[in-house]
Design a protein around this motif. Structure first.
Motif, short mmCIF file in Angstrom:
data_model
loop_
_atom_site.label_atom_id
_atom_site.label_comp_id
_atom_site.label_asym_id
_atom_site.label_seq_id
_atom_site.Cartn_x
_atom_site.Cartn_y
_atom_site.Cartn_z
N LEU A 113 0.83 -1.21 0.00
CA LEU A 113 0.00 0.00 0.00
C LEU A 113 0.86 1.26 0.00
N THR A 127 1.34 3.66 -3.59
CA THR A 127 0.20 4.54 -3.89
C THR A 127 0.19 5.73 -2.95
N GLU A 128 0.45 5.47 -1.65
CA GLU A 128 0.41 6.58 -0.70
C GLU A 128 1.58 7.53 -0.91
N LEU A 129 2.76 7.00 -1.21
CA LEU A 129 3.90 7.89 -1.47
C LEU A 129 3.62 8.77 -2.69
N LYS A 137 0.91 9.94 -3.60
CA LYS A 137 -0.04 11.00 -3.26
C LYS A 137 0.63 12.11 -2.44
N HIS A 138 1.86 11.88 -1.99
CA HIS A 138 2.67 12.90 -1.30
C HIS A 138 2.18 13.27 0.10
N PHE A 139 1.08 12.70 0.55
CA PHE A 139 0.53 13.11 1.84
C PHE A 139 1.03 12.23 2.99
N GLY A 140 1.94 11.31 2.69
CA GLY A 140 2.49 10.47 3.73
C GLY A 140 1.74 9.16 3.89
N PHE A 141 2.17 8.40 4.90
CA PHE A 141 1.58 7.09 5.16
C PHE A 141 0.30 7.23 5.96
#
Lengths: 327, 327
Positions: free
Chosen positions: A177, A180-182, A184-188
């Motif tokens: 997972l 995809t989260e990286l 989005k740049h908003f972190g884990f």
């Protein structure tokens, strides 16, 4: 002193003092019932706990009982802050190399650090539940500190004075997972479910000479399904000490008592020391030109994480968790 | 009912019940002293507070006093979780367009959301302190909900049942620290200092028909240095309702009582509605082919954020903060 929290049906559990050798415990109820309460009022309450700890270690307390790690919640079963740095450069290097990325040149001035969820921290024997084993279930052996209040802009040395307790953690990660989260740049967020902690929180003085300039010279042992996976020196590979990690948070805000600051996965550049997480081993397999042959964890798998001092004594007690599907 | 927390020298403050018109208050001490305590035991304690609230609104409580927002801490002065989604697509679109990025196609299935710090939440009249005005100091007007316990994998409708309270927030952002942190992929940390909250937390039933399918049909008013900056319909531009945001967190973990889930900056695609943060106005200036002529906040600047219902009544009371250098 060493402190633990027993399950008692409440959300914050019941605080106890534990002997240095982890054999005996005594409820701290005469002083405080919850660990956060002690952190909120450390200068007043901690000397009273130290007094109880001293008498308990001397065998002079009447109602001591055998300490049972299986009854433990996390020392702080919920916390007001959990931030996790990446202080071991070899961990970063291996993972980024496998992704074809370089470690940023300023990584020691501006360490990667993420804000984690802290409303639900797992005890040392709690099962770790996941909906899908295809999420890439991985453990991460880490050390962490619990701070007192830290003012805006506090420097690294003063930040070390605010370290109240040390912890041993298993920062569960869902590797598949992460990309995809990286992106989005908003972190884990979804990729970092509830973190687990070893039974006992310890004051830095319990480490004696092994607490050196904000680093803990302990050996972190990691076993996966009963097989040795890592034997890691937690001091030698730690590029940034805990004071530096706290300072990174305090650059734009204060930290309030009970904040947990993690080291990131304990890692050593020497390959024969093994690994604190599966992702590092897979990264080496990839870097060796092949494919990652080691899989992530399956349902039913177990992980054991423990930290020992030079004499071989367990400092925090062991994390022993099993991976399970959602109940 | 409407609940607030008065400063009393303690870290968690003193819980009070406030009348619907925000004119009168009464300490809740006979029921509970702290808001987290109520959230921990909602089914038992909230009916008792509802009873007190009813009598207070009827003028039947003997020791009511004039409610003073200036004495308020955040309703939860510290919380075990603060996650903040990005539910208003026009906010995302404007900021990303200014950076030359597109809004991801799957943004409604997989909303951007970050984990924020919750150890230190500011009251409605607290000054906001920053070391350097060159950090790009910006306000963000947001709505948020406080949840009860939410199980792993809870769906959007069931997640709405777990909404206990609504809040109005000012999610301070340091815009010039954002690009470096985004480039590190680990999310916001230094760029998101302590968040502030309006005086009063309200149960969803206080909104009546304005609480519609997990959206609050209120007008969020934003004034910067006494000048109108935004008059935003908080429902019309909200692409994902609060149940969807909670579900995003619950995909891989449970949420524990007292978790705060934010909406992201309230935004409306119609430019004449104004803005919930300065960055959006700057983004439009940039998109118009020029440069961003509107600067960020300076020391001494003030921001006022308030939400009104269709009758013009203030729902949460006002956030009124001044930007100050570190003390």
């Amino acid at each position: 002193m060493k402190l633990a929290t027993y399950r008692d049906g409440s959300r914050d559990g019941q605080l106890l003092v534990v002997t240095r050798d982890l054999s005996q415990g005594h409820f701290a109820a005469g002083v405080a019932t919850r660990l956060q309460q002690v952190l909120d009022d450390w200068n007043y309450l901690s000397p009273q706990l130290e007094e109880l700890s001293l008498r308990l270690n001397q065998g002079k307390v009447r109602h001591a009982f055998a300490f049972e790690p299986a009854r433990c919640m996390a020392p702080l079963p919920r916390a007001f802050q959990w931030v996790d740095g990446s202080a071991y450069v070899s961990h970063m290097e291996r993972l980024r190399r496998a992704r074809g990325e370089a470690v940023p040149a300023d990584v020691l001035d501006d360490p990667p650090m993420y804000q984690g969820g802290s409303d639900d921290l797992l005890g040392p024997r709690d099962d770790a539940h996941f909906a899908d084993a295809a999420w890439g279930i991985d453990f991460e052996a880490e050390l962490a500190v619990v701070t007192g209040d830290v003012a805006f802009g506090t420097g690294p040395e003063a930040a070390l004075d605010a370290v109240r307790l040390l912890l041993l953690a298993n920062d569960w990660s869902l590797r598949h997972l992460v990309p995809t989260e990286l992106a989005k740049h908003f972190g884990f967020l979804q990729s970092k479910p509830a973190t687990a902690f070893a039974p006992v929180a310890v004051t830095p003085d319990e480490l004696g000479a092994a607490w050196q300039g904000g680093r803990a010279a302990l050996t972190v042992e990691v076993d996966w399904n009963g097989r040795r996976f890592g034997r890691l020196n937690a001091a030698s590979g730690m590029s940034l000490h805990f004071g530096r990690l706290i300072t990174h948070v305090a650059r734009t805000r204060r930290l309030r008592a009970g904040s947990i600051v993690g080291s990131g996965t304990v890692s050593q550049p020497e390959d024969d020391a093994g690994f604190g997480c599966i992702a590092e081993k897979r990264a080496l397999e990839l870097a060796a030109g092949g494919e990652a042959t080691t899989g992530y964890m399956a349902f039913g798998d177990r992980v054991r994480i423990e930290a020992r001092d030079a004499a071989g004594a367990s400092v925090f007690g062991a994390i022993e968790q099993q991976v399970q599907p959602w109940p």
